[in-house]
Enzyme design. Structure first.
Site, PDB file in Angstrom:
ATOM      1  N   GLN A  97      36.558  45.351  60.526  1.00 30.29           N
ATOM      2  CA  GLN A  97      37.181  46.701  60.816  1.00 30.29           C
ATOM      3  C   GLN A  97      36.147  47.859  60.574  1.00 30.29           C
ATOM      4  O   GLN A  97      35.577  47.983  59.702  1.00 30.29           O
ATOM      5  CB  GLN A  97      38.136  46.813  59.568  1.00 30.29           C
ATOM      6  CG  GLN A  97      39.162  48.015  60.105  1.00 30.29           C
ATOM      7  CD  GLN A  97      39.810  48.691  59.014  1.00 30.29           C
ATOM      8  OE1 GLN A  97      39.620  48.930  58.151  1.00 30.29           O
ATOM      9  NE2 GLN A  97      41.563  48.567  59.379  1.00 30.29           N
ATOM     10  N   CYS A 145      43.470  55.419  57.856  1.00 26.49           N
ATOM     11  CA  CYS A 145      42.971  55.610  56.337  1.00 26.49           C
ATOM     12  C   CYS A 145      43.424  57.187  56.301  1.00 26.49           C
ATOM     13  O   CYS A 145      43.233  57.999  57.013  1.00 26.49           O
ATOM     14  CB  CYS A 145      41.587  55.596  56.334  1.00 26.49           C
ATOM     15  SG  CYS A 145      40.753  55.933  54.397  1.00 26.49           S
ATOM     16  N   HIS A 159      51.142  50.293  59.199  1.00 24.96           N
ATOM     17  CA  HIS A 159      51.406  50.653  57.977  1.00 24.96           C
ATOM     18  C   HIS A 159      52.305  51.598  58.129  1.00 24.96           C
ATOM     19  O   HIS A 159      52.036  52.888  58.597  1.00 24.96           O
ATOM     20  CB  HIS A 159      50.298  51.282  57.227  1.00 24.96           C
ATOM     21  CG  HIS A 159      50.444  51.731  55.747  1.00 24.96           C
ATOM     22  ND1 HIS A 159      49.684  52.383  54.957  1.00 24.96           N
ATOM     23  CD2 HIS A 159      51.533  51.440  54.952  1.00 24.96           C
ATOM     24  CE1 HIS A 159      50.106  52.647  53.727  1.00 24.96           C
ATOM     25  NE2 HIS A 159      51.338  52.225  53.666  1.00 24.96           N
ATOM     26  N   LYS A 196      44.642  49.459  63.741  1.00 21.34           N
ATOM     27  CA  LYS A 196      45.471  49.592  62.472  1.00 21.34           C
ATOM     28  C   LYS A 196      45.848  51.011  62.347  1.00 21.34           C
ATOM     29  O   LYS A 196      44.879  51.905  62.166  1.00 21.34           O
ATOM     30  CB  LYS A 196      44.765  48.992  61.208  1.00 21.34           C
ATOM     31  CG  LYS A 196      45.707  48.824  60.057  1.00 21.34           C
ATOM     32  CD  LYS A 196      45.042  48.333  58.799  1.00 21.34           C
ATOM     33  CE  LYS A 196      45.963  48.114  57.557  1.00 21.34           C
ATOM     34  NZ  LYS A 196      45.712  49.390  56.898  1.00 21.34           N
ATOM     35  N   GLY A 236      53.017  47.263  54.576  1.00 23.89           N
ATOM     36  CA  GLY A 236      53.284  48.292  53.548  1.00 23.89           C
ATOM     37  C   GLY A 236      54.428  47.658  52.441  1.00 23.89           C
ATOM     38  O   GLY A 236      55.445  47.344  52.704  1.00 23.89           O
ATOM     39  N   GLY A 274      48.441  43.987  50.871  1.00 25.32           N
ATOM     40  CA  GLY A 274      47.326  44.629  50.260  1.00 25.32           C
ATOM     41  C   GLY A 274      47.353  44.630  48.824  1.00 25.32           C
ATOM     42  O   GLY A 274      47.281  43.774  48.122  1.00 25.32           O
ATOM     43  N   ARG A 275      48.004  45.769  48.137  1.00 26.81           N
ATOM     44  CA  ARG A 275      47.942  45.876  46.570  1.00 26.81           C
ATOM     45  C   ARG A 275      48.498  44.894  45.929  1.00 26.81           C
ATOM     46  O   ARG A 275      47.868  44.379  44.830  1.00 26.81           O
ATOM     47  CB  ARG A 275      48.382  47.376  46.284  1.00 26.81           C
ATOM     48  CG  ARG A 275      47.609  48.413  46.624  1.00 26.81           C
ATOM     49  CD  ARG A 275      48.323  49.625  46.807  1.00 26.81           C
ATOM     50  NE  ARG A 275      49.462  49.609  47.707  1.00 26.81           N
ATOM     51  CZ  ARG A 275      50.495  50.557  47.671  1.00 26.81           C
ATOM     52  NH1 ARG A 275      50.689  51.306  46.742  1.00 26.81           N
ATOM     53  NH2 ARG A 275      51.548  50.180  48.463  1.00 26.81           N
ATOM     54  N   PRO A 318      42.812  44.886  54.882  1.00 28.22           N
ATOM     55  CA  PRO A 318      41.421  45.429  54.431  1.00 28.22           C
ATOM     56  C   PRO A 318      41.632  46.354  53.483  1.00 28.22           C
ATOM     57  O   PRO A 318      42.504  47.295  53.575  1.00 28.22           O
ATOM     58  CB  PRO A 318      41.112  45.902  55.682  1.00 28.22           C
ATOM     59  CG  PRO A 318      42.303  46.147  56.625  1.00 28.22           C
ATOM     60  CD  PRO A 318      43.390  45.028  56.004  1.00 28.22           C
ATOM     61  N   MET A 319      40.795  46.343  52.264  1.00 28.03           N
ATOM     62  CA  MET A 319      40.884  47.177  51.139  1.00 28.03           C
ATOM     63  C   MET A 319      39.554  47.474  50.788  1.00 28.03           C
ATOM     64  O   MET A 319      38.587  46.712  50.219  1.00 28.03           O
ATOM     65  CB  MET A 319      41.752  46.780  50.218  1.00 28.03           C
ATOM     66  CG  MET A 319      43.062  46.560  50.479  1.00 28.03           C
ATOM     67  SD  MET A 319      44.043  46.143  49.039  1.00 28.03           S
ATOM     68  CE  MET A 319      43.880  44.318  49.055  1.00 28.03           C
TER      69      MET A 319
HETATM   70  C1  LIG Z   1      42.122  50.192  47.341  1.00 29.20           C
HETATM   71  C2  LIG Z   1      42.442  50.189  48.795  1.00 29.20           C
HETATM   72  C3  LIG Z   1      41.537  50.457  49.885  1.00 29.20           C
HETATM   73  C4  LIG Z   1      41.922  50.224  51.178  1.00 29.20           C
HETATM   74  N1  LIG Z   1      41.090  50.165  52.284  1.00 29.20           N
HETATM   75  C5  LIG Z   1      41.368  50.153  53.506  1.00 29.20           C
HETATM   76  C6  LIG Z   1      40.574  49.976  54.453  1.00 29.20           C
HETATM   77  O1  LIG Z   1      39.193  49.646  54.206  1.00 29.20           O
HETATM   78  N2  LIG Z   1      40.847  49.833  55.694  1.00 29.20           N
HETATM   79  C7  LIG Z   1      42.161  49.851  55.988  1.00 29.20           C
HETATM   80  O2  LIG Z   1      42.518  49.787  57.243  1.00 29.20           O
HETATM   81  N3  LIG Z   1      43.199  50.068  55.112  1.00 29.20           N
HETATM   82  C8  LIG Z   1      42.843  50.285  53.786  1.00 29.20           C
HETATM   83  N4  LIG Z   1      43.817  50.269  52.720  1.00 29.20           N
HETATM   84  C9  LIG Z   1      45.038  50.299  53.164  1.00 29.20           C
HETATM   85  C10 LIG Z   1      45.671  48.698  53.156  1.00 29.20           C
HETATM   86  O3  LIG Z   1      44.945  48.152  53.895  1.00 29.20           O
HETATM   87  C11 LIG Z   1      47.298  48.964  53.422  1.00 29.20           C
HETATM   88  O4  LIG Z   1      47.441  49.275  54.637  1.00 29.20           O
HETATM   89  C12 LIG Z   1      48.124  49.680  52.154  1.00 29.20           C
HETATM   90  O5  LIG Z   1      47.509  49.481  51.125  1.00 29.20           O
HETATM   91  C13 LIG Z   1      49.597  49.371  52.428  1.00 29.20           C
HETATM   92  O6  LIG Z   1      49.705  47.882  52.136  1.00 29.20           O
HETATM   93  P1  LIG Z   1      50.194  47.621  50.777  1.00 29.20           P
HETATM   94  O7  LIG Z   1      51.446  48.308  50.148  1.00 29.20           O
HETATM   95  O8  LIG Z   1      50.566  46.079  50.877  1.00 29.20           O
HETATM   96  O9  LIG Z   1      48.994  47.599  49.619  1.00 29.20           O
HETATM   97  C14 LIG Z   1      43.247  50.224  51.557  1.00 29.20           C
HETATM   98  C15 LIG Z   1      44.177  50.256  50.360  1.00 29.20           C
HETATM   99  C16 LIG Z   1      43.719  50.306  49.110  1.00 29.20           C
HETATM  100  C17 LIG Z   1      44.980  50.396  48.087  1.00 29.20           C
END
Ligand SMILES: Cc1cc2nc3c(=O)[nH]c(=O)nc-3n(C[C@H](O)[C@H](O)[C@H](O)COP(=O)(O)O)c2cc1C
Length: 339
Positions: free
Chosen positions: A83, A114, A183, A153, A215, A238-239, A29-30
């Site tokens: 979520q 978050c 995470h 989460k 992560g 995510g990213r 979720p992002m």
């Molecule tokens: C732009 C952005 C928005 C995010 N929004 C959420 C969100 O709405 N809910 C959530 O649980 N995590 C959110 N996250 C965290 C991601 O879900 C994830 O846990 C985190 O980016 C680590 O994973 P990654 O290293 O693969 O990016 C967000 C991360 C980013 C970068």
């Protein structure tokens, strides 16, 4: 889906409650990224489940700020996870019922990770990790009123000295949660420092419910490593998915075939325009367009010029004209400057 990721680990489909998860990778979720169009393309590429951007349940009960765009999904996205975030268990439970009645998601997930200031300052997101009693109220309350699976989460804890993911995992399982995503960083670590794979492995060992590891997965090798080391049930990405949604089909960034790239990107822009309207769709698409254009050998100034084009028709024509030039396609982005 054309292709499944080739992992040395053998993935086994598993259940979150009664919802079957058929693929090893899940789009994270992002907020501002994982809207319905992006979820749909990643789901078609192989992401196993569609998580919405977090939904503020204060908005749901107050009829104030519009939250409905966050809830919209197409049937092809199922299984869909809504979520939620809030600091007030009673309000979250009330809002969850209203959301379920109207939208019928397959799973409800609660954000407890978050680290953004305006979320933690009001007691939601990772701040909940400092209040295990509230976590009990939330999980217990949601499980009691819903027949669909409830998941959470989390992060490792607030900071290095207060890591409590094992305690939180145990609470979640004892009160009926059907899965947990970790995470593997503390709130204080935000997005810095390496991921603590050991913690995902410990959580997996200590629980019977599925554990999803999250992560810093940037490549198939990273995912493989997380699976191998932690024995988690699935990994959440995510990213890296923002510049390489094809990772869900098992393609590392430098492997994405041009024809697949072109097909996905065109569909992405068109669905964004349908979903958000032509003007807003192009504006919201800019953050993806920037990444997609970085795969072409063109000067950075030209990329800025294209993504800041105001007129949606002109933007679409220029963007398509450029990405249709296969000779300029260089596949990988050399520098992920703003991640
Ligand atoms: C732009 C952005 C928005 C995010 N929004 C959420 C969100 O709405 N809910 C959530 O649980 N995590 C959110 N996250 C965290 C991601 O879900 C994830 O846990 C985190 O980016 C680590 O994973 P990654 O290293 O693969 O990016 C967000 C991360 C980013 C970068």
């Amino acid at each position: 889906m054309d292709r499944v990721p080739q992992l040395s680990h053998s993935f086994r489909p598993f259940l979150i409650g009664d919802v079957q998860v058929n693929n090893p990778f899940i789009l994270a979720p992002m907020d501002g990224i994982s809207d319905s169009p992006f979820r749909l393309i990643t789901r078609e590429l192989g992401s196993a489940v569609s998580y919405t951007e977090f939904i503020n349940t204060m908005d749901v009960v107050s009829h104030g700020v519009s939250y409905e765009k966050r809830c919209f999904f197409s049937e092809a996205e199922r299984p869909v996870v809504f979520q939620l975030f809030d600091d007030d268990p009673a309000r979250m439970i009330k809002a969850s019922l209203k959301l379920y009645q109207r939208w019928k998601p397959d799973i409800i997930d609660v954000n407890m990770g978050c680290s953004v200031r305006h979320v933690v300052n009001r007691g939601a997101g990772a701040e909940l990790l400092r209040h295990p009693n509230k976590i009990i109220e939330i999980v217990d309350g949601l499980v009691k009123v819903h027949s669909i699976p409830i998941t959470i989460k989390i992060r490792l804890g607030w900071d290095e000295l207060s890591k409590n993911y094992l305690e939180v995992g145990r609470i979640a399982q004892d009160y009926g949660a059907s899965a947990i995503t970790l995470h593997a960083r503390t709130k204080e670590q935000n997005f810095m420092d390496p991921i603590d794979l050991e913690s995902i492995a410990s959580l997996k060992q200590s629980l019977q419910i599925p554990v999803i590891g999250n992560g810093n997965i940037q490549s198939i090798k990273d995912a493989d490593q997380m699976f191998e080391y932690t024995e988690c049930d699935a990994v959440m990405i995510g990213r890296a998915a923002i510049w390489n949604p094809w990772i869900f089909s098992g393609f590392d960034e430098n492997e994405v075939p041009y024809s697949l790239f072109l097909e996905t990107v065109k569909k992405h822009l068109e669905t964004m325009k349908q979903f958000h309207g032509p003007e807003k769709g192009c504006i919201v698409f800019r953050k993806f367009a920037k990444k997609y254009l970085q795969k072409f050998s063109i000067p950075a100034e030209r990329i800025v010029e294209i993504i800041t084009t105001q007129d949606p028709v002109q933007f679409t024509n220029t963007f398509f004209h450029l990405i249709e030039n296969k000779n300029l396609y260089v596949r990988s982005i050399t520098k992920h400057d703003d991640e």
